[in-house]
Design a protein around this motif. Structure first.
Motif, PDB file in Angstrom:
ATOM      1  N   THR A 253       0.812  -1.207   0.000  1.00 27.25           N
ATOM      2  CA  THR A 253       0.000   0.000   0.000  1.00 27.25           C
ATOM      3  C   THR A 253       0.856   1.272   0.000  1.00 27.25           C
ATOM      4  O   THR A 253       0.354   2.348  -0.279  1.00 27.25           O
TER       5      THR A 253
ATOM      6  N   HIS B 147       1.311 -10.911  -5.770  1.00 33.00           N
ATOM      7  CA  HIS B 147       0.233 -10.346  -4.958  1.00 33.00           C
ATOM      8  C   HIS B 147      -0.641  -9.386  -5.758  1.00 33.00           C
ATOM      9  O   HIS B 147      -1.834  -9.284  -5.554  1.00 33.00           O
TER      10      HIS B 147
ATOM     11  N   HIS C   9      -9.787  -2.119  -0.498  1.00 34.72           N
ATOM     12  CA  HIS C   9     -10.012  -3.185   0.481  1.00 34.72           C
ATOM     13  C   HIS C   9     -11.272  -2.811   1.258  1.00 34.72           C
ATOM     14  O   HIS C   9     -11.339  -1.745   1.857  1.00 34.72           O
TER      15      HIS C   9
ATOM     16  N   THR D 167     -12.226  -7.309  -1.599  1.00 33.73           N
ATOM     17  CA  THR D 167     -10.915  -6.674  -1.756  1.00 33.73           C
ATOM     18  C   THR D 167     -10.544  -6.813  -3.218  1.00 33.73           C
ATOM     19  O   THR D 167     -10.982  -7.768  -3.879  1.00 33.73           O
TER      20      THR D 167
ATOM     21  N   GLN E 268      -7.303  -6.641  -6.015  1.00 36.13           N
ATOM     22  CA  GLN E 268      -5.912  -6.471  -6.431  1.00 36.13           C
ATOM     23  C   GLN E 268      -5.870  -6.536  -7.952  1.00 36.13           C
ATOM     24  O   GLN E 268      -6.504  -7.424  -8.537  1.00 36.13           O
TER      25      GLN E 268
ATOM     26  N   ARG F 126      -6.124 -13.394  -2.596  1.00 28.70           N
ATOM     27  CA  ARG F 126      -7.026 -13.001  -1.492  1.00 28.70           C
ATOM     28  C   ARG F 126      -8.482 -13.452  -1.689  1.00 28.70           C
ATOM     29  O   ARG F 126      -9.232 -13.527  -0.724  1.00 28.70           O
TER      30      ARG F 126
ATOM     31  N   ALA G 165      -7.483 -10.831   4.182  1.00 27.69           N
ATOM     32  CA  ALA G 165      -6.242 -10.395   4.816  1.00 27.69           C
ATOM     33  C   ALA G 165      -6.390 -10.655   6.320  1.00 27.69           C
ATOM     34  O   ALA G 165      -7.526 -10.833   6.791  1.00 27.69           O
ATOM     35  N   PRO G 166      -5.329 -10.617   7.107  1.00 29.60           N
ATOM     36  CA  PRO G 166      -3.960 -10.736   6.640  1.00 29.60           C
ATOM     37  C   PRO G 166      -3.673 -12.167   6.177  1.00 29.60           C
ATOM     38  O   PRO G 166      -4.138 -13.112   6.806  1.00 29.60           O
ATOM     39  N   LEU G 167      -2.888 -12.260   5.099  1.00 25.11           N
ATOM     40  CA  LEU G 167      -2.494 -13.585   4.611  1.00 25.11           C
ATOM     41  C   LEU G 167      -1.112 -13.988   5.116  1.00 25.11           C
ATOM     42  O   LEU G 167      -0.726 -15.148   5.013  1.00 25.11           O
ATOM     43  N   ALA G 168      -0.393 -13.032   5.648  1.00 25.38           N
ATOM     44  CA  ALA G 168       0.971 -13.317   6.129  1.00 25.38           C
ATOM     45  C   ALA G 168       0.976 -14.471   7.118  1.00 25.38           C
ATOM     46  O   ALA G 168       1.934 -15.250   7.182  1.00 25.38           O
TER      47      ALA G 168
ATOM     48  N   ASN H 217       0.193  -5.085  10.978  1.00 24.11           N
ATOM     49  CA  ASN H 217      -0.534  -6.287  11.375  1.00 24.11           C
ATOM     50  C   ASN H 217       0.413  -7.232  12.116  1.00 24.11           C
ATOM     51  O   ASN H 217       1.626  -7.060  12.054  1.00 24.11           O
TER      52      ASN H 217
ATOM     53  N   ASP I  43      -4.945  -7.184  11.482  1.00 22.71           N
ATOM     54  CA  ASP I  43      -4.439  -5.824  11.277  1.00 22.71           C
ATOM     55  C   ASP I  43      -4.689  -5.066  12.578  1.00 22.71           C
ATOM     56  O   ASP I  43      -5.649  -5.383  13.309  1.00 22.71           O
TER      57      ASP I  43
ATOM     58  N   THR J 193      -7.994  -3.554   7.732  1.00 24.49           N
ATOM     59  CA  THR J 193      -8.276  -2.161   7.365  1.00 24.49           C
ATOM     60  C   THR J 193      -7.346  -1.720   6.244  1.00 24.49           C
ATOM     61  O   THR J 193      -6.603  -2.533   5.674  1.00 24.49           O
TER      62      THR J 193
ATOM     63  N   GLU K  91       7.245 -10.032   3.297  1.00 25.06           N
ATOM     64  CA  GLU K  91       5.919 -10.254   2.691  1.00 25.06           C
ATOM     65  C   GLU K  91       6.047 -10.939   1.326  1.00 25.06           C
ATOM     66  O   GLU K  91       5.259 -11.831   1.002  1.00 25.06           O
TER      67      GLU K  91
ATOM     68  N   PHE L 288       4.434 -14.674   0.091  1.00 24.69           N
ATOM     69  CA  PHE L 288       3.610 -15.018  -1.079  1.00 24.69           C
ATOM     70  C   PHE L 288       4.241 -16.166  -1.871  1.00 24.69           C
ATOM     71  O   PHE L 288       3.524 -17.012  -2.424  1.00 24.69           O
TER      72      PHE L 288
HETATM   73  C1  LIG Z   1      -5.794  -5.790   1.237  1.00 23.73           C
HETATM   74  C2  LIG Z   1      -4.323  -5.630   1.462  1.00 23.73           C
HETATM   75  O1  LIG Z   1      -3.571  -5.509   0.522  1.00 23.73           O
HETATM   76  N1  LIG Z   1      -3.922  -5.654   2.721  1.00 23.73           N
HETATM   77  C3  LIG Z   1      -2.523  -5.604   3.079  1.00 23.73           C
HETATM   78  C4  LIG Z   1      -2.191  -4.285   3.752  1.00 23.73           C
HETATM   79  O2  LIG Z   1      -0.818  -4.243   4.082  1.00 23.73           O
HETATM   80  C5  LIG Z   1      -0.678  -4.717   5.421  1.00 23.73           C
HETATM   81  C6  LIG Z   1      -2.054  -5.120   5.801  1.00 23.73           C
HETATM   82  O3  LIG Z   1      -2.839  -4.238   4.998  1.00 23.73           O
HETATM   83  C7  LIG Z   1      -2.339  -6.575   5.396  1.00 23.73           C
HETATM   84  O4  LIG Z   1      -3.626  -6.910   5.863  1.00 23.73           O
HETATM   85  C8  LIG Z   1      -2.266  -6.821   3.913  1.00 23.73           C
HETATM   86  O5  LIG Z   1      -1.048  -7.361   3.437  1.00 23.73           O
HETATM   87  C9  LIG Z   1      -0.322  -8.390   4.030  1.00 23.73           C
HETATM   88  C10 LIG Z   1       0.744  -8.872   3.108  1.00 23.73           C
HETATM   89  C11 LIG Z   1      -1.145  -9.593   4.489  1.00 23.73           C
HETATM   90  O6  LIG Z   1      -2.167  -9.925   3.876  1.00 23.73           O
HETATM   91  O7  LIG Z   1      -0.718 -10.235   5.447  1.00 23.73           O
END
Ligand SMILES: CC(=O)N[C@H]1[C@@H]2OC[C@@H](O2)[C@@H](O)[C@@H]1O[C@H](C)C(=O)O
Ligand SMILES: Nc1ncnc2c1ncn2[C@@H]1O[C@H](COP(=O)(O)OP(=O)(O)OP(=O)(O)O)[C@@H](O)[C@H]1O
Length: 400
Positions: free
Chosen positions: A26, A114, A120, A135, A137, A157, A168-171, A196, A213, A268, A362, A366
């Protein structure tokens, strides 16, 4: 059998895969490109980061994305045009990286892309009755695949949302696969535009993992610097914030939003945390006359406080933990000091201590999701009730 399906089948039975992970966050600073060697899959995954670079975006890219990013009223034709344009551009950037790294596209098994988030909208933010979490992308994977000749997995996502999450979060998925450790509870804190964290219990119990987040990382500070200190794009080493004083009235007004009262997990973006949000807080606290330095000092503290507040509100579940920071926020010394000083009982590190460059994390995560898409699917990841559905994510694009 189609030859690309055959390639996928071979790929899934290899012991190691070379995967390029891409993250375009972002902050719009650039495309993070991580060349990863991933051994195994699921909880046995081991990642070696072979190369990493951030390909800086030029002013044209930034301007074109800013025109539509997190805005409700945009030129729909422009969105449509940018989707293939970004895909192709990211493909060209990869080819350039491969040249610099003296690698051939044929050496690479997969790209994990990504894309560029342009909006979002979890239900809690859009508030439209009977409409789902959403969301978006852009930077379509087909264009990356055709440009590079490499099978590309993208758009991770949507499946998360389809399975009940917010996208999210996907991390959390990659964090669990590579950073969970029996010797300590870990909190993986990423501070990009938005902050997050993932909690990884030493029990390695997937059901106890959680992720959310928490609020702003750098997004408000970046937006403010870009408006009042252009051509600067961010507050390098917190030089501006350090020259100011935190204003308590503004700080309280910034914190007075329902988002911070909602339970976890939640997500968020700059759709909420933007300069209008700051302007409303300044009006409510009658601090429109503050110096820019004081505003920056306050925004810096706001990010730190809400990160600490979220961690403290989860303290019961976290127990004793070690914190590992990543994302551009780790380079902001005032933000890190503001976090450290409020968590004296926590040992604070960067993911460097775990062998992964914090700026690359990050993008690496992915690459892990793409690895799971072709070879995993065996590990139970998490707890759907906590917004971590156990699903395979990503769409597969063949190069021809
Ligand atoms: C919708 C989106 O791109 N969200 C990102 C953003 O950047 C940080 C936070 O908001 C996280 O929720 C997410 O990315 C990371 C990689 C995630 O999904 O874990
Ligand atoms: N030396 C530094 N001093 C202060 N801040 C820094 C420094 N280096 C990077 N940053 C901050 O980090 C930001 C970039 O972080 P990062 O690349 O993690 O964000 P992102 O991936 O775009 O965000 P997200 O993950 O939220 O989508 C910059 O915009 C800046 O605010």
């Amino acid at each position: 059998m189609h030859r690309h399906i055959e390639t996928l089948q071979q790929l899934s039975s290899k012991t190691e895969r070379l995967i390029i992970g891409l993250m375009s966050g972002t902050s719009l600073d650039g495309l993070d490109v991580a060349l990863c060697k991933i051994h195994g899959d699921g909880l046995q995954s081991k990642v070696e980061l072979l190369e990493f670079t951030t390909v800086e975006y030029d002013d044209t890219y930034r301007r074109l994305i800013r025109d539509i990013f997190s805005k409700r009223d945009v030129d729909l034709q422009q969105v449509c045009l940018l989707n293939p344009w970004i895909g192709t551009l990211h493909g060209e950037m990869i080819l350039e990286c491969l040249k610099n790294w003296q690698c051939q596209p044929e050496d690479i098994d997969l790209i994990a892309s990504h894309g560029q988030t342009i909006f979002h909208a979890p239900q809690s933010l859009h508030g439209v009755a009977d409409m789902p979490n959403a969301t978006l992308q852009i930077g379509d994977g087909d264009h990356l695949a055709v440009k590079t000749g490499i099978i590309t997995i993208s758009d991770f996502r949507q499946k998360h949302i389809a399975a009940g999450g917010e996208g999210a979060p996907l991390a959390v998925y990659g964090d669990f696969l590579v950073f969970a450790d029996r010797t300590e509870n870990r909190v993986m804190l990423n501070m990009g535009g938005i902050a997050n964290f993932t909690f990884l219990p030493a029990s390695l119990d997937a059901q106890a993992v959680f992720s959310t987040d928490v609020g702003t990382g750098n997004t408000l500070m970046d937006a403010y610097v870009q408006k009042y200190f252009a051509p600067k794009t961010y507050d390098a080493d917190a030089a501006i914030a350090r020259a100011g004083q935190v204003n308590q009235a503004l700080l309280s007004a910034l914190k007075a939003h329902d988002f911070f009262v909602q339970g976890f997990p939640k997500t968020t973006g700059p759709e909420l945390f933007n300069l209008d949000y700051l302007a409303r807080a300044q009006t409510a606290s009658q601090t429109q006359q503050l110096s820019h330095e004081d505003v920056m000092a306050t925004l810096n503290r706001f990010s730190a406080d809400m990160i600490v507040d979220a961690l403290n509100r989860c303290a019961g579940a976290l127990g004793e933990y070690h914190l590992y920071g990543s994302g551009g926020g780790v380079h902001n010394p005032l933000l890190m000091d503001n976090i450290r000083s409020q968590l004296p009982q926590v040992s604070v590190h960067s993911t460097n201590d775990l062998g992964i460059n914090p700026d690359a994390k990050e993008a690496v995560l992915f690459a892990l999701l793409a690895n799971e898409c072709v070879a995993g699917g065996k590990a139970q990841f998490g707890n759907a009730r906590e917004g971590i559905p156990s699903v395979t994510m990503g769409k597969i694009s063949f190069p021809d």
